[in-house]
Design a protein around this motif. Structure first.
Motif, PDB file in Angstrom:
ATOM      1  N   GLU A  44       7.967  11.242   7.729  1.00  0.00           N
ATOM      2  CA  GLU A  44       7.737  12.504   8.428  1.00  0.00           C
ATOM      3  C   GLU A  44       6.326  13.022   8.185  1.00  0.00           C
ATOM      4  N   VAL A  45       5.819  12.839   6.974  1.00  0.00           N
ATOM      5  CA  VAL A  45       4.445  13.245   6.668  1.00  0.00           C
ATOM      6  C   VAL A  45       3.458  12.439   7.493  1.00  0.00           C
ATOM      7  N   ALA A  46       3.645  11.122   7.534  1.00  0.00           N
ATOM      8  CA  ALA A  46       2.736  10.255   8.291  1.00  0.00           C
ATOM      9  C   ALA A  46       2.762  10.603   9.774  1.00  0.00           C
ATOM     10  N   ARG A  47       3.952  10.889  10.292  1.00  0.00           N
ATOM     11  CA  ARG A  47       4.076  11.272  11.711  1.00  0.00           C
ATOM     12  C   ARG A  47       3.280  12.546  12.006  1.00  0.00           C
ATOM     13  N   ALA A  48       3.434  13.550  11.131  1.00  0.00           N
ATOM     14  CA  ALA A  48       2.759  14.826  11.350  1.00  0.00           C
ATOM     15  C   ALA A  48       1.241  14.709  11.264  1.00  0.00           C
ATOM     16  N   LEU A  49       0.774  13.823  10.409  1.00  0.00           N
ATOM     17  CA  LEU A  49      -0.673  13.661  10.214  1.00  0.00           C
ATOM     18  C   LEU A  49      -1.267  12.593  11.121  1.00  0.00           C
ATOM     19  N   ALA A  50      -0.410  11.905  11.904  1.00  0.00           N
ATOM     20  CA  ALA A  50      -0.852  10.769  12.720  1.00  0.00           C
ATOM     21  C   ALA A  50      -1.587   9.749  11.845  1.00  0.00           C
ATOM     22  N   ALA A  51      -0.998   9.487  10.684  1.00  0.00           N
ATOM     23  CA  ALA A  51      -1.600   8.589   9.694  1.00  0.00           C
ATOM     24  C   ALA A  51      -0.729   7.349   9.534  1.00  0.00           C
ATOM     25  N   PRO A  52      -1.316   6.232   9.137  1.00  0.00           N
ATOM     26  CA  PRO A  52      -0.509   5.035   8.875  1.00  0.00           C
ATOM     27  C   PRO A  52       0.389   5.225   7.657  1.00  0.00           C
ATOM     28  N   LEU A  53       1.535   4.556   7.712  1.00  0.00           N
ATOM     29  CA  LEU A  53       2.508   4.604   6.623  1.00  0.00           C
ATOM     30  C   LEU A  53       2.635   3.230   5.993  1.00  0.00           C
ATOM     31  N   ASP A  54       2.629   3.197   4.671  1.00  0.00           N
ATOM     32  CA  ASP A  54       2.892   1.951   3.952  1.00  0.00           C
ATOM     33  C   ASP A  54       3.667   2.302   2.692  1.00  0.00           C
ATOM     34  N   VAL A  55       4.015   1.280   1.934  1.00  0.00           N
ATOM     35  CA  VAL A  55       4.773   1.504   0.709  1.00  0.00           C
ATOM     36  C   VAL A  55       3.956   1.065  -0.502  1.00  0.00           C
ATOM     37  N   LEU A  56       4.222   1.718  -1.601  1.00  0.00           N
ATOM     38  CA  LEU A  56       3.676   1.323  -2.896  1.00  0.00           C
ATOM     39  C   LEU A  56       4.875   1.142  -3.818  1.00  0.00           C
ATOM     40  N   VAL A  57       5.189  -0.114  -4.114  1.00  0.00           N
ATOM     41  CA  VAL A  57       6.383  -0.404  -4.898  1.00  0.00           C
ATOM     42  C   VAL A  57       6.089  -0.182  -6.376  1.00  0.00           C
ATOM     43  N   VAL A  58       6.812   0.742  -6.959  1.00  0.00           N
ATOM     44  CA  VAL A  58       6.742   1.029  -8.390  1.00  0.00           C
ATOM     45  C   VAL A  58       8.169   0.984  -8.920  1.00  0.00           C
ATOM     46  N   ARG A  59       8.363   0.342 -10.043  1.00  0.00           N
ATOM     47  CA  ARG A  59       9.709   0.263 -10.614  1.00  0.00           C
ATOM     48  C   ARG A  59       9.774   1.049 -11.906  1.00  0.00           C
ATOM     49  N   LYS A  60      10.789   1.902 -11.964  1.00  0.00           N
ATOM     50  CA  LYS A  60      11.017   2.706 -13.159  1.00  0.00           C
ATOM     51  C   LYS A  60      11.678   1.869 -14.238  1.00  0.00           C
ATOM     52  N   ILE A  61      11.268   2.078 -15.474  1.00  0.00           N
ATOM     53  CA  ILE A  61      11.930   1.495 -16.637  1.00  0.00           C
ATOM     54  C   ILE A  61      12.793   2.584 -17.247  1.00  0.00           C
ATOM     55  N   GLY A  62      14.109   2.414 -17.152  1.00  0.00           N
ATOM     56  CA  GLY A  62      15.010   3.444 -17.634  1.00  0.00           C
ATOM     57  C   GLY A  62      15.366   3.269 -19.096  1.00  0.00           C
TER      58      GLY A  62
END
Length: 217
Positions: A44-62
């Protein structure tokens, strides 16, 4: 403040970001979602800003006795996990006690990167305005790892944007980003999911669908 679901939270989060964009404070933006929960917010943020969307995969250590309580995190180029040393001290844990957890999360991180990227290279962040988005901040250890990962790629600016977060965590992360936008910082936080009416777990298919829709747009 409560949110109906992650998409509604993303639309509300987009408002202060769009105001910054209109003032010229977000040149050449790219939105990076922390999957899975951050993806519908970031879409929704990317849509509103007309910006590209990608992912940054981060894994939590619980923590061993409560996996949802993050005491560390790892990103794709980390040889070692980033640990919250204060949390480890409070729990009486050493990093060596989490070796198996780190390796397990590293394997899952690699799997998700291959799946979500579908052969695409990671975006070039150099001299861009990077907006890192998640659905909320609890301990903040995954967000901290993500922000440091982005910093190493020499962006122009780094922003962290979340709908809700623990007040002390938001304050700590201001040292890691050029700007932190958090709509709601309740005095008694407890957990991210308590601030959403619908906080269902998302699937890999949900992430891929959001990325495909953003790419088509």
């Amino acid at each position: 403040m409560r949110f109906l679901d992650r998409r509604q939270a993303g639309r509300k989060l987009a408002d202060p970001l769009r105001a910054r964009q209109e003032r010229g404070a977000l040149p050449d933006p790219v939105v990076l979602a922390l999957p899975r929960g951050g993806v519908p917010v970031a879409a929704e943020v990317a849509r509103a800003l007309a910006a590209p969307l990608d992912v940054l995969v981060v894994r939590k250590i619980g923590a061993p006795f409560q996996e949802e309580f993050g005491v560390g995190a790892i990103t794709g180029d980390d040889e070692d996990a980033l640990f919250d040393e204060d949390a480890l001290d409070r729990l009486g844990l050493g990093a060596d006690a989490l070796t198996l957890a780190v390796e397990r999360e590293r394997a899952e991180l690699r799997r998700r990167e291959r799946l979500y990227r579908e052969g695409r290279p990671a975006p070039d962040l150099r001299e861009r305005t990077v907006i890192v988005v998640d659905d909320g901040l609890a301990t903040g250890v995954t967000a901290r790892a993500a922000l440091r990962f982005v910093r190493r790629r020499e962006p122009r600016r780094v922003l962290l944007a979340v709908p809700v977060g623990a007040r002390e965590t938001v304050d700590l992360l201001r040292a890691e980003a050029d700007d932190v936008i958090c709509l709601h910082q309740p005095a008694h936080f407890i957990a991210v999911g308590l601030w959403y009416d619908d906080f269902d777990q998302l699937s890999d298919a949900d992430v891929l669908a959001a990325l495909h829709t953003a790419a088509e747009r």
